[in-house]
Structure formats: structure tokens, C-alpha cells
Write a protein that holds these residues in place. Structure first.
Motif: not given
Length: 334
Positions: A110-128
């Protein structure tokens, strides 16, 4: 016989008909001076009570022995149950440790996946944000196209041959008409580019698509940058999704612009190449068409080039890129 021979004899017996009584009989000889037995001394002693006591003691010993054996068996069974309980307890402790280890590993994942999830959320915000900007641009292009149609209609009306007109006026009207038509073409291209179309592969001329995209590409760079193209007058038939090819070309062009720092020149080339089928696995031998976008930038170091098609990888500053442009190009080509 033993007493007569000068020896003392002892035996236990019961009176005739009385088996519950026990007598101990001792017979001792009386020896004269020459060693000859002359008399016998007989002693009788009632040992019935002692016999009964011995029997009672034997019974008590048998009872105690039986109880001891039962106690030992019970203790052995209890020890077996204790060993079984100890094994179960050890197994429970091992399972608890294993569960704790799994929980620790899961927390690590989960700790390793957290940066990926944060990056995906940032990309999603940027895509929006990009989608919102695209919708605004599409609306503006639509309104701009309507206004250009009005301008073109007015220019056509003014340029109608109803009387004499100076050559200068006619030349200016031609310039205005040409500029309006070019702007209308660009606005239509912008509208087509901003639409979200499903994947629809079809045959088309790659050279024609690139030539039609050049005006829109030229408007994405500053006036200080020179844009040139080399598109031979020959058919370059490909079977692909035209919208994906246009999107890939735009991504390459924007990357070339950013890599050049807003200066220099960008050249777009369309051509053919004979592929031997050894450079990349899965590619067949034969002729291929290509689009090459070259710029005057400093290039990429090996460590960046090795990750150029990695999703979410970007060397641009925050807010300037999502790291999805090159992976989109790679996916379109595959």
C-alpha cells in the motif's frame, strides 16, 4: 522327620474342619549329651489375625497399585493432551506471526502504491483541466468559424463585379478572402481535433493528413520558430485511426517545440523505409511509411531515452506535462 534328625521345623496349618484359622507350629528337638534327640518341644501360635492382616495389606497394595496405574495412565493422557495443546498453541502463534507478516507486506504494498495513486489522481486532475480547456477551445472555434463565415460572405458580397474597382481594392479583397478562408480551415481543423472520436481504423493518405495538419501545427509555436515540411507528392497509404495519428503528430510537435525552448526550427518529414524485421520484435519485413519530427534541441540523455515511452514519466515541470504523450504515440503505432 526334620525334628527327629535334630533340626527345628516350622509349618503353618489349620485345625481339621476350620479353614478360617491358622496356626504356626514349631517343633524343636531336645538333644542329650551325645547329640541324640530325646524329646520334642511343640509350640503352637495362633496367626489367624496376622494372616488376615497380611491379606488385607495385599488387598490394599493391589488397590494402591491399581490406583497408581490408573493415575499414571491419567497423567500420561493429560501429558498427551498438554503436548497437543502446546502444538496447537505453537501453530496458533505461527499463524499469528504469518498473519502479521502478511499485514506488514500488504502495508508495504500500500505504501508503494500510494505514490502511484497520487500520480494517477494528479494526471486525472490535469486531464480534467485539459478536457475543460478543450471544450472551451472547441466552443471558441465554433463561434470563430461562424463569424468567419459572416466575414467571407461580406467579402464575397463586396467583391461582386457590380462596377469598376481599383486594382488595389481588388487585391485587398482577395487577401481578405484568402485569409478568411484559411482561418476557417484552421478553425474546422481545431474543431475536428478537439472531438473525442472512437477508434475507427481506415485507409487514408498519410501525406495528405500531415499536409492538412501543418497549418494547425504552425499555430502551436511562436512566430520566432520556423516550421518546414518535406512531404513528397506520392501516395502514402496506411490503415489506421486517423484521429489517433493526428493526436500523435500533435504530441510529437509539442514535444519538439518544448525541447527547442521556443527557438530554432521544426521539420516534419514523410517518407518510406524498407524494414528488415529485426529491430523490433513482432514487426514484419517489408516497406513502411514514417513521419519524422525533428527539432534543434539538445536531445535526450540515455537514461531519459530509456524511459521515454514509460507512462507518467516526464521531464517537464509540474503542470506542463502528464507523461502520457509519448506512451499514446507508442500505443498508436503498435
Amino acid at each position: 522327620m526334620v525334628a527327629r534328625e535334630g533340626q527345628t521345623a516350622r509349618f503353618v496349618g489349620s485345625p481339621a474342619g476350620e479353614h478360617d484359622f491358622r496356626w504356626e507350629v514349631t517343633v524343636a528337638p531336645v538333644i542329650d549329651e551325645v547329640g541324640t534327640p530325646t524329646e520334642l518341644i511343640v509350640l503352637l501360635r495362633d496367626i489367624t489375625e496376622r494372616i488376615h492382616l497380611e491379606r488385607s495389606l495385599d488387598a490394599i497394595n493391589d488397590t494402591l497399585r491399581d490406583r497408581l496405574q490408573r493415575s499414571q495412565a491419567t497423567a500420561a493422557a493429560a501429558a498427551g493432551r498438554g503436548d497437543d495443546l502446546a502444538r496447537k498453541l505453537t501453530g496458533a502463534e505461527a499463524r499469528e506471526e504469518e498473519a502479521a507478516e502478511r499485514e506488514y507486506r500488504l502495508q508495504g504494498h500500500l505504501d508503494l502504491a500510494q505514490p502511484g495513486r497520487d500520480a494517477a489522481e494528479a494526471v486525472a486532475r490535469q486531464a480534467q483541466k485539459g478536457e475543460a480547456v478543450g471544450q472551451v477551445v472547441a466552443g471558441m472555434a465554433h463561434d470563430f468559424n461562424n463569424m468567419l463565415q459572416t466575414v467571407m460572405t461580406a467579402v464575397e458580397a463586396v467583391g461582386a463585379p457590380e462596377g469598376p474597382r481599383a486594382a488595389t481594392q481588388q487585391r485587398l479583397l482577395n487577401f481578405a478572402d484568402q485569409a478568411a478562408r484559411q482561418a476557417a480551415t484552421i478553425s474546422r481543423r481545431l474543431l475536428a481535433f478537439s472531438r473525442q472520436n472512437p477508434h475507427q481504423p481506415a485507409w487514408f493518405n498519410l501525406g495528405t493528413v500531415v499536409s492538412d495538419m501543418l497549418p494547425l501545427l504552425g499555430h502551436s509555436v511562436d512566430s520566432s520558430m520556423a516550421v518546414s515540411s518535406e512531404v513528397p507528392d506520392a501516395p502514402f497509404g496506411v490503415f489506421a485511426d486517423q484521429h489517433a495519428i493526428e493526436q500523435a503528430l500533435m504530441n510529437l510537435f509539442v514535444n519538439a517545440r518544448d525541447a527547442s525552448g521556443g527557438t530554432g526550427a521544426i521539420e516534419v518529414t514523410v517518407g518510406r523505409v524498407e524494414h528488415a524485421g529485426t529491430a523490433h520484435a513482432g514487426q514484419r519485413t517489408g516497406p513502411y511509411v514514417f513521419v519524422e519530427v525533428s527539432d534543434a534541441g539538445a536531445g535526450m540523455p540515455p537514461e531519459v531515452l530509456a524511459r521515454v515511452f514509460e507512462p507518467f514519466f516526464t521531464t517537464k515541470s509540474e503542470g506542463m506535462g502528464t507523461g502520457l504523450g509519448m506512451p499514446q504515440i507508442d500505443a498508436s503505432m503498435r
